[in-house]
Design a protein around this motif. Sequence first.
Motif, PDB file in Angstrom:
ATOM      1  N   TRP A 199       0.822  -1.211   0.000  1.00  0.00           N
ATOM      2  CA  TRP A 199       0.000   0.000   0.000  1.00  0.00           C
ATOM      3  C   TRP A 199       0.858   1.263   0.000  1.00  0.00           C
ATOM      4  O   TRP A 199       1.880   1.343   0.688  1.00  0.00           O
ATOM      5  CB  TRP A 199      -0.908   0.012   1.224  1.00  0.00           C
ATOM      6  CG  TRP A 199      -1.800   1.222   1.324  1.00  0.00           C
ATOM      7  CD1 TRP A 199      -3.018   1.395   0.746  1.00  0.00           C
ATOM      8  CD2 TRP A 199      -1.539   2.428   2.063  1.00  0.00           C
ATOM      9  NE1 TRP A 199      -3.540   2.633   1.067  1.00  0.00           N
ATOM     10  CE2 TRP A 199      -2.654   3.296   1.864  1.00  0.00           C
ATOM     11  CE3 TRP A 199      -0.483   2.872   2.854  1.00  0.00           C
ATOM     12  CZ2 TRP A 199      -2.730   4.554   2.454  1.00  0.00           C
ATOM     13  CZ3 TRP A 199      -0.557   4.128   3.422  1.00  0.00           C
ATOM     14  CH2 TRP A 199      -1.677   4.957   3.225  1.00  0.00           C
ATOM     15  N   THR A 200       0.435   2.247  -0.787  1.00  0.00           N
ATOM     16  CA  THR A 200       1.117   3.539  -0.826  1.00  0.00           C
ATOM     17  C   THR A 200       0.117   4.648  -0.522  1.00  0.00           C
ATOM     18  O   THR A 200      -1.062   4.555  -0.878  1.00  0.00           O
ATOM     19  CB  THR A 200       1.748   3.807  -2.203  1.00  0.00           C
ATOM     20  OG1 THR A 200       0.727   3.799  -3.212  1.00  0.00           O
ATOM     21  CG2 THR A 200       2.792   2.746  -2.530  1.00  0.00           C
ATOM     22  N   SER A 201       0.575   5.691   0.151  1.00  0.00           N
ATOM     23  CA  SER A 201      -0.326   6.775   0.541  1.00  0.00           C
ATOM     24  C   SER A 201      -0.811   7.579  -0.649  1.00  0.00           C
ATOM     25  O   SER A 201      -1.898   8.162  -0.621  1.00  0.00           O
ATOM     26  CB  SER A 201       0.363   7.703   1.548  1.00  0.00           C
ATOM     27  OG  SER A 201       1.499   8.314   0.961  1.00  0.00           O
TER      28      SER A 201
ATOM     29  N   TRP B  39      -7.206   2.848   3.231  1.00  0.00           N
ATOM     30  CA  TRP B  39      -5.927   2.736   3.929  1.00  0.00           C
ATOM     31  C   TRP B  39      -5.999   1.591   4.938  1.00  0.00           C
ATOM     32  O   TRP B  39      -7.078   1.231   5.415  1.00  0.00           O
ATOM     33  CB  TRP B  39      -5.555   4.046   4.610  1.00  0.00           C
ATOM     34  CG  TRP B  39      -6.528   4.564   5.633  1.00  0.00           C
ATOM     35  CD1 TRP B  39      -6.449   4.455   7.001  1.00  0.00           C
ATOM     36  CD2 TRP B  39      -7.751   5.293   5.369  1.00  0.00           C
ATOM     37  NE1 TRP B  39      -7.512   5.066   7.604  1.00  0.00           N
ATOM     38  CE2 TRP B  39      -8.326   5.592   6.633  1.00  0.00           C
ATOM     39  CE3 TRP B  39      -8.398   5.721   4.216  1.00  0.00           C
ATOM     40  CZ2 TRP B  39      -9.535   6.287   6.758  1.00  0.00           C
ATOM     41  CZ3 TRP B  39      -9.595   6.413   4.329  1.00  0.00           C
ATOM     42  CH2 TRP B  39     -10.151   6.679   5.593  1.00  0.00           C
TER      43      TRP B  39
ATOM     44  N   GLN C  91      -1.866   7.588   9.550  1.00  0.00           N
ATOM     45  CA  GLN C  91      -1.731   7.424   8.114  1.00  0.00           C
ATOM     46  C   GLN C  91      -2.053   8.737   7.392  1.00  0.00           C
ATOM     47  O   GLN C  91      -2.964   9.463   7.799  1.00  0.00           O
ATOM     48  CB  GLN C  91      -2.699   6.347   7.593  1.00  0.00           C
ATOM     49  CG  GLN C  91      -2.504   4.973   8.207  1.00  0.00           C
ATOM     50  CD  GLN C  91      -1.369   4.214   7.524  1.00  0.00           C
ATOM     51  OE1 GLN C  91      -0.437   4.802   6.991  1.00  0.00           O
ATOM     52  NE2 GLN C  91      -1.439   2.897   7.548  1.00  0.00           N
ATOM     53  N   THR C  92      -1.300   9.022   6.343  1.00  0.00           N
ATOM     54  CA  THR C  92      -1.600  10.140   5.459  1.00  0.00           C
ATOM     55  C   THR C  92      -2.036   9.553   4.128  1.00  0.00           C
ATOM     56  O   THR C  92      -1.275   8.813   3.490  1.00  0.00           O
ATOM     57  CB  THR C  92      -0.377  11.039   5.260  1.00  0.00           C
ATOM     58  OG1 THR C  92      -0.003  11.606   6.518  1.00  0.00           O
ATOM     59  CG2 THR C  92      -0.686  12.168   4.287  1.00  0.00           C
ATOM     60  N   VAL C  93      -3.253   9.856   3.705  1.00  0.00           N
ATOM     61  CA  VAL C  93      -3.840   9.228   2.528  1.00  0.00           C
ATOM     62  C   VAL C  93      -4.242  10.302   1.525  1.00  0.00           C
ATOM     63  O   VAL C  93      -5.074  11.161   1.826  1.00  0.00           O
ATOM     64  CB  VAL C  93      -5.084   8.392   2.899  1.00  0.00           C
ATOM     65  CG1 VAL C  93      -5.536   7.557   1.707  1.00  0.00           C
ATOM     66  CG2 VAL C  93      -4.833   7.534   4.124  1.00  0.00           C
TER      67      VAL C  93
ATOM     68  N   HIS D  86      -5.277   8.024  12.189  1.00  0.00           N
ATOM     69  CA  HIS D  86      -4.558   6.946  12.860  1.00  0.00           C
ATOM     70  C   HIS D  86      -3.104   6.828  12.384  1.00  0.00           C
ATOM     71  O   HIS D  86      -2.583   5.731  12.172  1.00  0.00           O
ATOM     72  CB  HIS D  86      -5.282   5.615  12.651  1.00  0.00           C
ATOM     73  CG  HIS D  86      -6.284   5.312  13.729  1.00  0.00           C
ATOM     74  ND1 HIS D  86      -7.396   6.107  13.932  1.00  0.00           N
ATOM     75  CD2 HIS D  86      -6.350   4.312  14.657  1.00  0.00           C
ATOM     76  CE1 HIS D  86      -8.104   5.613  14.931  1.00  0.00           C
ATOM     77  NE2 HIS D  86      -7.491   4.538  15.392  1.00  0.00           N
TER      78      HIS D  86
ATOM     79  N   LYS E 143      -5.476  -0.383   8.553  1.00  0.00           N
ATOM     80  CA  LYS E 143      -5.407  -0.214  10.007  1.00  0.00           C
ATOM     81  C   LYS E 143      -5.756   1.186  10.494  1.00  0.00           C
ATOM     82  O   LYS E 143      -4.988   1.829  11.201  1.00  0.00           O
ATOM     83  CB  LYS E 143      -4.014  -0.633  10.503  1.00  0.00           C
ATOM     84  CG  LYS E 143      -3.731  -2.110  10.302  1.00  0.00           C
ATOM     85  CD  LYS E 143      -2.374  -2.514  10.828  1.00  0.00           C
ATOM     86  CE  LYS E 143      -1.246  -1.992   9.965  1.00  0.00           C
ATOM     87  NZ  LYS E 143       0.077  -2.518  10.376  1.00  0.00           N
ATOM     88  N   GLY E 144      -6.944   1.667  10.124  1.00  0.00           N
ATOM     89  CA  GLY E 144      -7.443   2.928  10.646  1.00  0.00           C
ATOM     90  C   GLY E 144      -8.291   2.691  11.882  1.00  0.00           C
ATOM     91  O   GLY E 144      -8.056   1.741  12.639  1.00  0.00           O
TER      92      GLY E 144
ATOM     93  N   ARG F  15      -5.922  12.409   6.998  1.00  0.00           N
ATOM     94  CA  ARG F  15      -4.948  12.037   8.034  1.00  0.00           C
ATOM     95  C   ARG F  15      -5.713  11.349   9.154  1.00  0.00           C
ATOM     96  O   ARG F  15      -6.558  11.946   9.802  1.00  0.00           O
ATOM     97  CB  ARG F  15      -4.203  13.266   8.543  1.00  0.00           C
ATOM     98  CG  ARG F  15      -3.292  13.884   7.486  1.00  0.00           C
ATOM     99  CD  ARG F  15      -2.562  15.125   7.988  1.00  0.00           C
ATOM    100  NE  ARG F  15      -1.589  15.609   6.996  1.00  0.00           N
ATOM    101  CZ  ARG F  15      -1.892  16.408   5.984  1.00  0.00           C
ATOM    102  NH1 ARG F  15      -3.152  16.847   5.843  1.00  0.00           N
ATOM    103  NH2 ARG F  15      -0.975  16.785   5.114  1.00  0.00           N
TER     104      ARG F  15
END
Length: 265
Positions: free
Chosen positions: A97-99, A232, A217-219, A215, A234-235, A213
């Motif tokens: 996975w990539t943001s 994304w 993660q930046t998506v 948990h 594991k949020g 943004r």
Amino acid sequence: MNNDLLSRLAELDAAPRTEPSAADIDREERLLRTVLSDTGRPERSAGAAFRRPLVRRIAFTAVGGALAAGAAVVAVAGGGLFGNGSGPLSSAELATWTSTPHSLNTADGNGSGAEKRCVDLTKGTSGAGASPRISNADIRGSVASMIVTRGGDAAWCLTGSDGSGAMMAVSPVVELPADRIDLDTLGAWGSGSGQVNYALGSVGSDVQEITVRDHGQTVHAMVEEGRWTAWWPKGDPDGMITGTLTLTLKDGSTRTVDGDALMNQ
């Protein structure tokens, strides 16, 4: 709730004697929406509208077929549909996975395969007679996602390179003020290390980029044709957006929206 509606609800909950077809799933989805609307539960709005996240989540196997009825028929967002520590994508797929998403190239093997799987999975919808139209097609690592529209029906599809993934019906694009976004649906599939969170909705004409943004993660969302989509790993386990969304507009300015405020406006 009248007796006829109760009778139809009982039919929906009854265990099917055979695996349901795509057409059966579509009819049940429409019945479920009717039942939910009859309960009088309040719907939240943000911007123009926010529709209650759909409760039907359809998973499919590596060979592209629907899972058996008992494995994935109805589940609420954030529920343990795939069991402890599992989800719609394998750990190997999630590790890629990539943001930032990249546009999906349907001319290569992975892209064309992903498009075919998602198109095939929408053949049983009520818009099946119409030619499929693809939008918001992107790839993050080895996992592709896209919106497939047939007639007036649309579905969001998520698929890994091994053919695993998930899909669900979504609402049509909503016309919004130029600098606004709305939230059509959000939630989580799976649990533990296999959890996948998602959110999608409509955008105003001036919104060029959306950064979620949550948990840690930046998506960076895929924004196209009046719609935004993001997912994304594991949020929030309940499928909510507990962080913020930053909108970048055509003039280069930005505005930040609190996730909780977006869900409750």
